[in-house]
Design an enzyme around this catalytic site. Structure first.
Site, PDB file in Angstrom:
ATOM      1  N   HIS A 124       4.808   0.066  -0.025  1.00  0.00           N
ATOM      2  CA  HIS A 124       5.540  -0.765   0.921  1.00  0.00           C
ATOM      3  C   HIS A 124       4.633  -1.860   1.481  1.00  0.00           C
ATOM      4  O   HIS A 124       3.412  -1.805   1.340  1.00  0.00           O
ATOM      5  CB  HIS A 124       6.136   0.084   2.056  1.00  0.00           C
ATOM      6  N   ARG A 141       7.712  -8.848  15.505  1.00  0.00           N
ATOM      7  CA  ARG A 141       8.076  -7.505  15.042  1.00  0.00           C
ATOM      8  C   ARG A 141       7.083  -6.509  15.617  1.00  0.00           C
ATOM      9  O   ARG A 141       5.868  -6.711  15.543  1.00  0.00           O
ATOM     10  CB  ARG A 141       8.064  -7.432  13.515  1.00  0.00           C
ATOM     11  N   HIS A 190       0.845  -1.191   0.000  1.00  0.00           N
ATOM     12  CA  HIS A 190       0.000   0.000   0.000  1.00  0.00           C
ATOM     13  C   HIS A 190       0.883   1.243   0.000  1.00  0.00           C
ATOM     14  O   HIS A 190       2.093   1.165   0.205  1.00  0.00           O
ATOM     15  CB  HIS A 190      -0.905   0.027   1.250  1.00  0.00           C
ATOM     16  N   ASP A 216       0.771   5.276   1.846  1.00  0.00           N
ATOM     17  CA  ASP A 216       0.104   5.995   2.930  1.00  0.00           C
ATOM     18  C   ASP A 216      -0.553   7.255   2.367  1.00  0.00           C
ATOM     19  O   ASP A 216       0.093   8.006   1.637  1.00  0.00           O
ATOM     20  CB  ASP A 216       1.119   6.388   4.014  1.00  0.00           C
TER      21      ASP A 216
END
Length: 332
Positions: A262, A272, A205, A207
């Site tokens: 990304h 993570r 996607h 941002d």
């Protein structure tokens, strides 16, 4: 978040590994204390829409405190975490991303960057004792917002925009529609059996906001897409920040800066944790190319308000090109 039984892996997106994951060494590294940083920022935004910053001024204490509080939150029983949700749009989410069918190997806490709203959301989970988490969030968000504004002002200097706060004032505005996200990607040992495939933690996607400031723990997973469409893995860095150009900044520079696509891949062995500040303008702000950058050029985009663009973005799938509906159609 419990480990998934093997059959349940089918509900998640898988991608084929063409070759073993190697870290890309060419990501721009910018020392914000150096006088040439404004020119390097512009170059990085034009070529990658993504860069790493050091000497950023955010105290390591703030970073580590918030990471510690985030780990504690995600370690709570699911029933406790769900007291902060569902994400509509703010709150706790688990696997489902947005309202349009996207899923990932992730749980998250999505908050407005407004301090009062943060307190109300945390009180629903921690009752009368949300103070430690609230203080860690507010200290971190304030410091990261300050850094983001400084970066935007350096960008303005590098672009030779006379009013150097042309971009940063949108984040500083009391009505700024900025949000903050904590993501937790649990280990997923099952993907070791997939051999030549990886599982998506958070799908590809861009941002929609102006700028995104990302920090994660020492676990890999983040990838960005280059101009040729290839994907590269970003080495994790405990003490640095990664900056994403958002769709709105791409529009405000009339396409000169590129909004970076990304994604995050699941990790088979290590959790993570990432913390992202999304700097957005006020809802009523009109988004269009800055006049000082046009100099006789035609705008690639029609003018729109942030509210209009945000509503469109929230109704789309993650991987959709959110700017497509706002591009000008030029006669050939």
């Amino acid at each position: 978040m419990a480990l998934l039984p093997k059959p349940a892996l089918e509900q998640f997106s898988l991608i084929r590994n063409i070759k073993p994951t190697t870290f890309f060494s060419g990501i721009p590294l910018i020392d914000l204390s150096k006088p040439d940083s404004k020119h390097l920022l512009v170059k990085a935004c034009e070529e990658f829409g993504f860069f790493k910053v050091v000497n950023h001024g955010v105290p390591l204490e703030f970073i580590l405190k918030l990471e510690s509080e985030a780990v504690k939150f995600f370690s709570l029983p699911l029933s406790e975490k769900e007291k902060a949700g569902p994400p509509n749009p703010f709150g706790y989410g688990n696997k489902s991303i947005g309202q349009n069918g996207d899923v990932g190997w992730v749980e998250y806490l999505l908050l407005t960057a407004n301090q009062e709203s943060i307190s109300q959301r945390l009180s629903s989970v921690f009752g009368d004792n949300p103070e430690k988490f609230r203080r860690a969030l507010n200290d971190y968000i304030s410091a990261v917002k300050k850094m983001a504004c400084e970066i935007l002002e350096m960008m303005a200097d590098g672009l030779k925009i006379q009013n150097r706060n042309a971009l940063s004032k949108l984040l500083m505005d009391e009505q700024s529609d900025s949000v903050f996200r904590l993501n937790h990607y649990p280990p997923c040992p099952e993907i070791q059996a997939l051999k030549d495939h990886n599982m998506i933690g958070f799908g590809e996607h861009t941002d929609p906001q102006i700028i995104s400031v990302l920090r994660s723990n020492n676990t890999s997973g983040l990838q960005i897409s280059l101009n040729d469409g290839s994907w590269i893995s970003v080495p994790p860095d405990l003490s640095s920040f990664f900056i994403n150009v958002g769709d709105s900044l791409q529009v405000m520079t009339n396409g000169r800066f590129k909004s970076v696509r990304h994604r995050v891949l699941a990790n088979s062995m290590k959790a993570r944790v990432s913390m992202i500040y999304f700097g957005g303008p006020p809802l009523g702000e009109k988004i269009s190319p800055l006049p000082s950058l046009m100099k006789g050029k035609e705008s690639l985009y029609r003018e729109f308000t942030w509210f209009e663009f945000k509503r469109s973005a929230y109704s789309s799938r993650l991987a959709d090109n959110k700017l497509l509906l706002f591009e000008r159609i030029t006669a050939s």
